[in-house]
Write an enzyme that holds these catalytic residues in place. Sequence first.
Site, mmCIF file in Angstrom:
data_model
loop_
_atom_site.group_PDB
_atom_site.id
_atom_site.type_symbol
_atom_site.label_atom_id
_atom_site.label_comp_id
_atom_site.label_asym_id
_atom_site.label_seq_id
_atom_site.Cartn_x
_atom_site.Cartn_y
_atom_site.Cartn_z
ATOM 1 N N CYS A 154 -4.077 -4.060 1.752
ATOM 2 C CA CYS A 154 -5.123 -3.261 2.404
ATOM 3 C C CYS A 154 -5.158 -3.681 3.867
ATOM 4 O O CYS A 154 -5.459 -4.835 4.178
ATOM 5 C CB CYS A 154 -6.474 -3.500 1.737
ATOM 6 S SG CYS A 154 -7.842 -2.650 2.581
ATOM 7 N N GLY A 155 -4.833 -2.749 4.750
ATOM 8 C CA GLY A 155 -4.718 -3.077 6.165
ATOM 9 C C GLY A 155 -6.031 -3.449 6.823
ATOM 10 O O GLY A 155 -6.142 -4.493 7.484
ATOM 11 N N ASN B 190 0.872 -1.171 0.000
ATOM 12 C CA ASN B 190 0.000 0.000 0.000
ATOM 13 C C ASN B 190 0.910 1.221 0.000
ATOM 14 O O ASN B 190 1.730 1.379 0.916
ATOM 15 C CB ASN B 190 -0.818 0.023 1.287
ATOM 16 C CG ASN B 190 -2.306 -0.096 1.083
ATOM 17 O OD1 ASN B 190 -3.016 -0.318 2.058
ATOM 18 N ND2 ASN B 190 -2.831 0.027 -0.114
ATOM 19 N N GLU C 95 -10.124 -1.831 -3.733
ATOM 20 C CA GLU C 95 -10.382 -0.768 -2.764
ATOM 21 C C GLU C 95 -11.239 0.343 -3.363
ATOM 22 O O GLU C 95 -10.898 0.894 -4.412
ATOM 23 C CB GLU C 95 -9.068 -0.169 -2.262
ATOM 24 C CG GLU C 95 -8.350 -1.025 -1.229
ATOM 25 C CD GLU C 95 -7.361 -0.210 -0.412
ATOM 26 O OE1 GLU C 95 -7.773 0.812 0.182
ATOM 27 O OE2 GLU C 95 -6.186 -0.602 -0.375
ATOM 28 N N ARG C 96 -12.317 0.662 -2.666
ATOM 29 C CA ARG C 96 -13.102 1.828 -3.061
ATOM 30 C C ARG C 96 -12.269 3.081 -2.771
ATOM 31 O O ARG C 96 -11.434 3.102 -1.876
ATOM 32 C CB ARG C 96 -14.438 1.875 -2.311
ATOM 33 C CG ARG C 96 -14.317 2.139 -0.833
ATOM 34 C CD ARG C 96 -15.663 2.360 -0.179
ATOM 35 N NE ARG C 96 -15.456 2.839 1.193
ATOM 36 C CZ ARG C 96 -16.408 3.336 1.953
ATOM 37 N NH1 ARG C 96 -17.651 3.406 1.515
ATOM 38 N NH2 ARG C 96 -16.150 3.750 3.187
ATOM 39 N N CYS D 215 -7.584 3.800 7.384
ATOM 40 C CA CYS D 215 -6.656 3.044 6.545
ATOM 41 C C CYS D 215 -5.606 2.423 7.456
ATOM 42 O O CYS D 215 -4.807 3.150 8.070
ATOM 43 C CB CYS D 215 -6.007 3.964 5.513
ATOM 44 S SG CYS D 215 -4.779 3.130 4.478
ATOM 45 N N GLY D 216 -5.608 1.095 7.570
ATOM 46 C CA GLY D 216 -4.716 0.432 8.507
ATOM 47 C C GLY D 216 -3.253 0.560 8.140
ATOM 48 O O GLY D 216 -2.408 0.917 8.974
#
Length: 264
Positions: free
Chosen positions: A205-206, A13, A195-196, A73-74
């Site tokens: 994606c976390g 990411n 991911e939107r 957002c992780g």
Amino acid sequence: MQIDFTKMSGAGNDFIVIDNRQAHFNLPHEQVRAMCARRTGIGADGLILVETSETADFRMNYHNADGFPGSMCGNGGRCAVWFAHLIGIRPAAGRYRFNAGPGTYEAEVTGEESVRLHMLPPTDFRDDMQAGAWNCHFVNTGSPHAIAYVNDLDKIDVFTEGRAIRHREELFPGGANVNFLEVTAPDALSIRTFERGVEDETLACGTGTVAAALMSYRLGKVASSPVKVTVRSGETLMVGFNDAMDDIYLEGPARVVYRGTITL
């Protein structure tokens, strides 16, 4: 206007991170989108402004690649913590505390370019929703996530299938991120995510990784914590949790890729 930035990667990411503690920058969504655009801009899944906070060590002001403010957002949170560490922000207590959206999160640096982020408890578990040909599950881990299990993850057309599920507003009002999972061991998963806000597959994606681990444990597809989750970049994130799922962490790499200056 010239802006100094740091390009960072959280297990694939990627983010543009800016020190905005002096509140110099108030970027409209068009400029954020232009900066995040690949080929014509810096290129990133999102942009993070690290800002001051009256109640925590700092605030993470996060924007998706489309230029608009995003939900939690992780991997961005983990990158923000490593960036804060690099610019000299020190936690007032043993752990970093930072604001992100309406929530406050805690994290600690666990090694060189390694951050453990403590997540808030998940909400809104839902099972067995039919989205076209896909049987989906749902959970909100700070961002909304649809989950579908597959047998051969590499063969999935994540862009086409993920985009179709993401826009099933009758099932997911406001849209959802879409995660395709393959169980690879009693304590391991592989994941690919649409991911939107990015509107494409990302390399990690976390919050989706956390959603994948929690849902898989809840459904009996993995047996124990922590769960090793391999993301599209090939890197591994660790998700640990207790049975009540009210003590959860996401741990993995957060790295500086390069630093630069952009003129807007």
